[in-house]
Design an enzyme around this catalytic site. Structure first.
Site, PDB file in Angstrom:
ATOM      1  N   SER A 197       0.798  -1.082  -0.122  1.00  0.00           N
ATOM      2  CA  SER A 197       0.024   0.007  -0.097  1.00  0.00           C
ATOM      3  C   SER A 197       0.973   1.548   0.078  1.00  0.00           C
ATOM      4  CB  SER A 197      -0.922   0.025   1.093  1.00  0.00           C
ATOM      5  OG  SER A 197      -2.203   0.736   1.272  1.00  0.00           O
ATOM      6  N   TYR A 201      -8.457  13.624   2.306  1.00  0.00           N
ATOM      7  CA  TYR A 201      -7.580  14.635   1.225  1.00  0.00           C
ATOM      8  C   TYR A 201      -8.520  15.369  -0.064  1.00  0.00           C
ATOM      9  CZ  TYR A 201      -3.704  12.710   3.664  1.00  0.00           C
ATOM     10  OH  TYR A 201      -3.162  12.221   4.786  1.00  0.00           O
TER      11      TYR A 201
END
Length: 361
Positions: free
Chosen positions: A29, A189
């Site tokens: 990841s 975000y």
């Protein structure tokens, strides 16, 4: 002796996405290292990422890489907003491929969570005197907690400008030799801020309805797909739920995934949370896997499962049971860069070692 896995997909089955084939269904990841200077990748990133390719992962993704200087989370975050950033990332991509991994990169904009200090210092918003910058977001609503800075509400022209930043960065990622591109639309975000009604209170075509809140991400996915070659995979990481009443939920994630598929996205990476500081998240082993399963089946799109996946059998069961097409490991890969090799041994599967390590594998 190697077990007979028959023809059932399992953790060590290859996974083909467009023209790219992962040697197994284990991915590293994207994990911020907060170790870049002016966005430049360096030897830390080279060793950190390279060791995970040597360790046997099928996909190794570079951390959230900013499409603009103000898109960084911290001053130590990676960037690919200029030509100068290409060469050190190309060195990393080449090494990953040389050692059998698919080289992936996640491109991102931090939005209102940008301009933060390094996490091992305070992680709090930096003032201008401390090297901070003006943050941007869909609405002038601060994240809160130790990130109290009020962001500038983006104009439609500024939204178009950032969309172009993503396109330009995708082109640079291609030049650097990456084979797998992921848009970061999770964890509070910028894209996630537009998706969630907890952060997006706009009254124009980018706010209000589901259609409007998803417009920025979908438009960006479409234009990135136009420059990212048809033969290469495009993925999107989402926060499947906000873990807050009145926020983004799994039903909206499924609807979004269906639209992303039409826009040319090949896989949805299903994480969660991050949009507000006080969400109550029930974190436990595999707690986000149900999101990947629901999106995979309801939207008919491949998914990646993430979140407290630590044990080989746990990861194998996720793939075998059809809950996700692959798993992405983060913290466990920090603990053990050779987790794929150790998982192969635990599951009775043979993984060829690097020649240099053959005597000990």
């Amino acid at each position: 002796m190697e077990k007979d896995f028959n023809h059932q997909p399992h953790l060590f089955s290859p996974l083909a996405v467009r023209s790219v084939t992962l040697r197994n269904r284990i991915g590293v990841s994207p994990m911020c290292q907060y170790s870049a200077v002016d966005g430049m990748a360096n030897d830390w990133h080279y060793v950190h990422l390279g060791s995970r390719a040597v360790g046997g992962a099928g996909l190794v993704m570079v951390e959230a890489t900013a499409v603009a200087p103000e898109g960084r989370i911290t001053p130590g975050c990676m960037g690919l907003w200029s030509e100068k950033h290409i060469e050190p990332l190309a060195r990393i991509a080449a090494f990953l491929k040389e050692h059998g991994a698919v080289a992936g990169i996640q491109i991102a904009h931090a939005g209102r969570k940008g301009s933060a200090d390094l996490p091992w210092r305070s992680g709090a918003h930096l003032s201008e005197a401390q090297g901070g910058w003006q943050t941007i977001a869909p609405s002038a609503i601060p994240f809160g907690g130790n990130l109290p800075k009020v962001p500038h509400a983006m104009t439609e022209a500024e939204i178009a400008y950032v969309q172009n930043d993503f396109v330009a960065t995708a082109n640079r990622a291609l030049t650097a030799g990456f084979q797998w591109l992921e848009l970061h639309a999770a964890h509070g975000y910028l894209f996630n801020e537009f998706l969630s009604p907890l952060a997006n209170q706009r009254m124009d075509k980018y706010g209000g309805s589901f259609e409007n809140r998803t417009r920025f991400l979908l438009n960006t996915a479409r234009v990135v797909r136009q420059v990212w070659p048809d033969k290469l995979p495009l993925a999107v990481r989402i926060s499947a739920i906000d873990w807050m009443d009145g926020g983004w939920d799994i039903e909206q994630s499924i609807a979004l995934a269906k639209l992303l598929k039409v826009a040319g996205v090949d896989l949805v990476d299903c994480s969660s949370g991050g949009i507000v500081p006080d969400a109550k998240i029930k974190a436990e082993p595999g707690y986000q896997v149900p999101f990947a399963e629901k999106v995979r089946h309801a939207a008919d799109i491949p998914t990646a499962a993430v979140g407290f996946i630590t044990e080989p059998k746990q990861a194998d069961d996720i793939v075998r049971s059809g809950k996700a097409d692959m798993v992405l490991l983060a913290r466990q890969m920090l603990v053990d860069p050779y987790w794929p090799a150790h998982a192969a041994k635990a599951l009775g599967h043979k993984m060829p070692p690097p020649n240099q390590y053959a005597r000990a594998w």
